[in-house]
Write a protein that holds these residues in place. Structure first.
Motif, PDB file in Angstrom:
ATOM      1  N   ARG A  82      -4.872   5.684   0.019  1.00 17.55           N
ATOM      2  CA  ARG A  82      -5.257   4.279  -0.135  1.00 17.55           C
ATOM      3  C   ARG A  82      -6.669   4.033  -0.640  1.00 17.55           C
ATOM      4  O   ARG A  82      -6.917   3.039  -1.312  1.00 17.55           O
ATOM      5  CB  ARG A  82      -5.048   3.532   1.178  1.00 17.55           C
ATOM      6  N   PRO A  98      -8.306   0.811  -5.952  1.00 21.67           N
ATOM      7  CA  PRO A  98      -7.661   0.986  -4.653  1.00 21.67           C
ATOM      8  C   PRO A  98      -7.978  -0.136  -3.667  1.00 21.67           C
ATOM      9  O   PRO A  98      -7.181  -0.443  -2.797  1.00 21.67           O
ATOM     10  CB  PRO A  98      -8.213   2.312  -4.129  1.00 21.67           C
ATOM     11  N   ASN A  99      -9.153  -0.741  -3.800  1.00 23.41           N
ATOM     12  CA  ASN A  99      -9.541  -1.835  -2.917  1.00 23.41           C
ATOM     13  C   ASN A  99     -10.667  -2.612  -3.590  1.00 23.41           C
ATOM     14  O   ASN A  99     -11.094  -2.272  -4.686  1.00 23.41           O
ATOM     15  CB  ASN A  99      -9.973  -1.305  -1.539  1.00 23.41           C
ATOM     16  N   VAL A 143      -4.167   4.575  -6.806  1.00 18.19           N
ATOM     17  CA  VAL A 143      -3.245   3.439  -6.879  1.00 18.19           C
ATOM     18  C   VAL A 143      -2.057   3.894  -7.721  1.00 18.19           C
ATOM     19  O   VAL A 143      -2.202   4.146  -8.925  1.00 18.19           O
ATOM     20  CB  VAL A 143      -3.892   2.194  -7.518  1.00 18.19           C
ATOM     21  N   ASN A 153       2.821   0.771  -6.701  1.00 13.85           N
ATOM     22  CA  ASN A 153       2.209   0.175  -5.509  1.00 13.85           C
ATOM     23  C   ASN A 153       1.021  -0.722  -5.848  1.00 13.85           C
ATOM     24  O   ASN A 153       0.183  -0.990  -4.989  1.00 13.85           O
ATOM     25  CB  ASN A 153       1.732   1.260  -4.534  1.00 13.85           C
ATOM     26  N   ARG A 154       0.934  -1.191  -7.070  1.00 14.48           N
ATOM     27  CA  ARG A 154      -0.187  -2.058  -7.443  1.00 14.48           C
ATOM     28  C   ARG A 154      -0.057  -3.410  -6.748  1.00 14.48           C
ATOM     29  O   ARG A 154       1.030  -3.963  -6.646  1.00 14.48           O
ATOM     30  CB  ARG A 154      -0.212  -2.284  -8.951  1.00 14.48           C
ATOM     31  N   ARG A 155      -1.190  -3.930  -6.323  1.00 15.52           N
ATOM     32  CA  ARG A 155      -1.218  -5.289  -5.791  1.00 15.52           C
ATOM     33  C   ARG A 155      -1.156  -6.240  -6.971  1.00 15.52           C
ATOM     34  O   ARG A 155      -1.867  -6.064  -7.961  1.00 15.52           O
ATOM     35  CB  ARG A 155      -2.493  -5.521  -4.989  1.00 15.52           C
ATOM     36  N   ASP A 187       0.812  -1.209   0.000  1.00 13.83           N
ATOM     37  CA  ASP A 187       0.000   0.000   0.000  1.00 13.83           C
ATOM     38  C   ASP A 187       0.847   1.263   0.000  1.00 13.83           C
ATOM     39  O   ASP A 187       1.937   1.300   0.560  1.00 13.83           O
ATOM     40  CB  ASP A 187      -0.921   0.025   1.215  1.00 13.83           C
TER      41      ASP A 187
END
Length: 166
Positions: free
Chosen positions: A57, A83-84, A61, A65-67, A51
């Motif tokens: 957060r 973002p989520n 994004v 920092n991308r998941r 994150d």
């Protein structure tokens, strides 16, 4: 949970689950979904978390920092652009390596996509579509679907999925 309990709940063999655990076999998206359901966790749990600043957060994004989630052995990497996963939609960037294939799967919701580069083979309810850079698509996610890259270079696709299924 034991390996046997997870395997039974996911309707896969314990040997196959053990190979997945040790990164020694392919992990199709549909199988990962079964494992996450068996464990009672959202499939998004498997995304690596890096994150950014706390004040960003829920909105932003950053590209660094991308998941990310790589499906071992099948040549597909997903980057979460949302973002989520608590909102009404999910946005992903898929990189599909030459020869990669997601395998068949389905889930609740609707999907849409845009092919940024490369060639994408898309199957929806047994119907095949070949898409190229600039093409887009949409379908009900409850229909059995899969995608693959028949080309010689990586294919990049932006997906929008509602509701989030990861």
């Amino acid at each position: 949970m034991t390996l046997q309990q997870v395997a039974d709940a996911a309707e896969i063999s314990v040997g196959y689950l053990s190979l997945i655990e040790r990164n020694q076999t392919k992990l199709p998206i549909g199988v990962l979904k079964k494992i996450s359901s068996a464990m009672g966790i959202h499939i998004g749990w498997f995304f690596q978390v890096d994150d950014g600043p706390s004040h960003e957060r829920e909105v932003v994004v950053r590209s660094n920092n991308r998941r990310k989630l790589s499906f071992m052995g099948i040549g597909i990497e997903e980057e979460l652009l949302s973002p989520n996963l608590s909102g009404p939609l999910e946005m992903l960037l898929s990189t599909i390596e030459p020869g990669a294939d997601s395998g068949d799967y389905s889930h609740d919701g609707v999907e849409a996509g845009y092919v940024m580069s490369g060639v994408l083979d898309l199957w929806v309810s047994g119907q095949h579509y070949r898409l190229e850079q600039g093409d887009s698509f949409t379908f009900k996610s409850t229909e059995t679907h899969r995608c693959g890259n028949p080309g010689n270079t990586p294919t990049k696709v932006i997906w929008v999925i509602t509701p989030p299924h990861y």
